[in-house]
Each structure stands twice: as C-alpha cells, then as structure tokens.
Scaffold this motif. Structure first.
Motif, short mmCIF file in Angstrom:
data_model
loop_
_atom_site.label_atom_id
_atom_site.label_comp_id
_atom_site.label_asym_id
_atom_site.label_seq_id
_atom_site.Cartn_x
_atom_site.Cartn_y
_atom_site.Cartn_z
N PRO A 1 0.83 -1.22 0.00
CA PRO A 1 0.00 0.00 0.00
C PRO A 1 0.86 1.26 0.00
N LEU A 2 0.24 2.38 -0.27
CA LEU A 2 0.98 3.64 -0.21
C LEU A 2 1.44 3.89 1.21
N TYR A 3 2.66 4.38 1.36
CA TYR A 3 3.20 4.58 2.70
C TYR A 3 2.33 5.55 3.49
N ASN A 4 2.01 5.16 4.70
CA ASN A 4 1.24 6.03 5.59
C ASN A 4 1.69 5.67 7.01
N PHE A 5 2.24 6.63 7.71
CA PHE A 5 2.72 6.38 9.07
C PHE A 5 1.61 5.83 9.96
N ASP A 6 0.37 6.26 9.72
CA ASP A 6 -0.74 5.81 10.56
C ASP A 6 -0.94 4.29 10.46
N ILE A 7 -0.76 3.74 9.26
CA ILE A 7 -0.87 2.27 9.10
C ILE A 7 0.27 1.61 9.87
N GLN A 8 1.48 2.12 9.66
CA GLN A 8 2.65 1.56 10.36
C GLN A 8 2.44 1.61 11.87
N HIS A 9 1.91 2.73 12.33
CA HIS A 9 1.75 2.96 13.76
C HIS A 9 0.63 2.09 14.35
N SER A 10 -0.47 1.89 13.58
CA SER A 10 -1.61 1.18 14.15
C SER A 10 -1.51 -0.34 13.97
N THR A 11 -1.21 -0.78 12.73
CA THR A 11 -1.22 -2.24 12.49
C THR A 11 0.15 -2.79 12.15
N GLY A 12 1.15 -1.92 12.12
CA GLY A 12 2.51 -2.39 11.83
C GLY A 12 2.77 -2.49 10.33
N PHE A 13 3.91 -3.06 10.00
CA PHE A 13 4.28 -3.16 8.59
C PHE A 13 3.42 -4.21 7.90
N PRO A 14 2.84 -3.89 6.74
CA PRO A 14 2.04 -4.88 6.01
C PRO A 14 2.88 -6.10 5.62
N ALA A 15 2.22 -7.24 5.47
CA ALA A 15 2.92 -8.50 5.16
C ALA A 15 3.79 -8.37 3.91
N GLU A 16 3.28 -7.64 2.90
CA GLU A 16 4.03 -7.50 1.64
C GLU A 16 5.33 -6.73 1.86
N VAL A 17 5.29 -5.79 2.79
CA VAL A 17 6.49 -5.00 3.08
C VAL A 17 7.51 -5.89 3.80
N ASN A 18 7.03 -6.69 4.76
CA ASN A 18 7.93 -7.61 5.47
C ASN A 18 8.56 -8.61 4.51
N ALA A 19 7.75 -9.11 3.56
CA ALA A 19 8.27 -10.10 2.61
C ALA A 19 9.36 -9.46 1.74
N TRP A 20 9.12 -8.24 1.32
CA TRP A 20 10.10 -7.54 0.48
C TRP A 20 11.38 -7.27 1.27
N ALA A 21 11.20 -6.82 2.50
CA ALA A 21 12.36 -6.52 3.36
C ALA A 21 13.16 -7.79 3.64
N ASP A 22 12.45 -8.90 3.91
CA ASP A 22 13.14 -10.17 4.20
C ASP A 22 13.98 -10.63 3.00
N ALA A 23 13.42 -10.45 1.80
CA ALA A 23 14.16 -10.85 0.59
C ALA A 23 15.42 -10.02 0.45
N ILE A 24 15.33 -8.74 0.76
CA ILE A 24 16.50 -7.85 0.67
C ILE A 24 17.54 -8.26 1.72
N ARG A 25 17.07 -8.51 2.92
CA ARG A 25 17.99 -8.91 4.00
C ARG A 25 18.70 -10.22 3.65
N GLY A 26 17.95 -11.11 2.99
CA GLY A 26 18.48 -12.44 2.68
C GLY A 26 19.49 -12.45 1.54
N ALA A 27 19.57 -11.35 0.80
CA ALA A 27 20.49 -11.30 -0.35
C ALA A 27 21.83 -10.70 0.09
N ASP A 28 22.93 -11.21 -0.50
CA ASP A 28 24.24 -10.61 -0.22
C ASP A 28 24.35 -9.24 -0.87
#
Ligand SMILES: Cc1cc2nc3c(=O)[nH]c(=O)nc-3n(C[C@H](O)[C@H](O)[C@H](O)COP(=O)(O)O)c2cc1C
Length: 182
Positions: free
Chosen positions: A39-66
């Motif tokens: 979704p479009l970045y909105n601090f209120d979403i981050q603050h109320s329900t946390g990072f969306p699953a799609e964001v976590n998946a994207w971040a995990d893939a980046i972390r997992g790459a050298d």
C-alpha cells in the motif's frame, strides 16, 4: 534482483530475466518478490497495524540477499512511484534492510537518456538508507524498443550485452569486497 516496472511486457523485466545468463558463475541471481501489492506509505498504518505482510516479505528478501541489482525504468525523470514507495516503507524499519547492502543499478527506457536521471535519483535515495552503491560501468539501455526482440523480448543488442557482462563481473568483485567474502 528488483525490477522497478510492474508491466508484463516490461523491457526492464526482460533485462532482469537476461541477467542470470550474463552474470559470472559466482553470482546466483533470483527475483525479489513483487512490491505491486504494497500500500501507499502512511505512518498511521505503520503505527496502528505495523508493517504490512508484503512489506515484510520484500524486506526479508533484501535482507536475505548478499547484494542487490535494481533494474528500473525512469518515470518523469525520476524513480517510479511504486519502487520509491517500497523503499520508503522499508526505510522505516528498525532493522533497515538496505543498510550496508551492495547495490548496482541498471535501466532501460524509450528515450535517449535511457533512465539515467532515475539512476541519479535512486543513488541519492539509496545513500539515504545506507546502501553501498556500485559506480561504473553504468548500464543505461537507451531506445529500449530497438534493443529487445519484438516478440520474445530477448536482449539482442551486443553492446548492451557486453556492458552488462562487464558491469556484473565488476559488481561481483565489489560486492565480495564489501561483504568480506572476497
Ligand atoms: C508514467 C511514465 C513516465 C515516463 N517517463 C519517462 C521519462 O521520464 N524518461 C524516459 O526515458 N522514459 C519515460 N517513460 C517511458 C519509458 O521509458 C518506457 O515506457 C519504458 O518502456 C518503461 O519501462 P518498462 O518497459 O520496463 O515498463 C515513461 C513512461 C511512463 C509510463
């Protein structure tokens, strides 16, 4: 590999698909999950329900790459909004996935500048998230429609092919030095 275009017939996606065949043997490449559903970045979403699953998946893939290869078009002289939005989301994470990550950029575009303005802007944004950005050679595919097969979307331009090979060989050495595996 992160592709900045979401469209099926994307030249940038076609270039990304060609990369495993052009990379040195020591590089094992795989596509990052799509950021299409982020979704479009909105601090209120981050603050109320946390990072969306799609964001976590994207971040995990980046972390997992050298290391990361970003292949992206230029939209209105800059970074496509969907890609910038994904970067904005993960930039707010405590364990920020781009930190100290070696990154190389490539772009294809319809015009004479081949997405180079997007690359300069992306370099700035990636610097703000502490990525380590590869310098040269740059891969800037101008007049993209002429460089790919009309039907198969295979990269057919020998100059571009040679440049990609040269860049990825240099990037492998650079990335290994940065992550202490070289
Ligand atoms: C919203 C939008 C903005 C664009 N702005 C630029 C631009 O600033 N510079 C450029 O060279 N091409 C621009 N283009 C044309 C793209 O280079 C061309 O559509 C390219 O094929 C997009 O990449 P893709 O094939 O990977 O989707 C733009 C296209 C779109 C859809």
């Amino acid at each position: 590999m992160i592709c900045g275009s979401l469209r099926k017939g994307s030249y940038n996606a076609a270039l990304a698909r060609a990369l495993p065949g052009l990379a040195p043997a020591g590089l094992s490449l795989r596509p990052a999950p799509s950021f299409e559903k982020i979704p479009l970045y909105n601090f209120d979403i981050q603050h109320s329900t946390g990072f969306p699953a799609e964001v976590n998946a994207w971040a995990d893939a980046i972390r997992g790459a050298d290391a990361l290869i970003i292949v992206s078009p230029e939209y209105n002289w800059s970074i496509p909004g969907a890609l910038k939005n994904a970067i904005d989301w993960v930039s707010r994470m405590k364990e920020q996935p781009f930190k100290d990550k070696p990154v190389v950029l490539q772009s294809c575009a319809g015009g004479i500048l081949g997405g180079s303005r997007m690359q300069y802007h992306l370099r700035m944004s990636l610097t703000s998230v502490d990525a380590i950005i590869f310098g040269r050679p740059e891969v800037i595919v101008t007049f993209a429609a002429q460089k790919f097969d009309e039907k198969t979307l295979e990269l057919k331009d020998q100059t571009a092919i040679d440049l990609v090979k040269q860049q990825l060989a240099g990037f492998e050495r650079f990335a290994r030095r940065q992550i202490g595996k070289g």
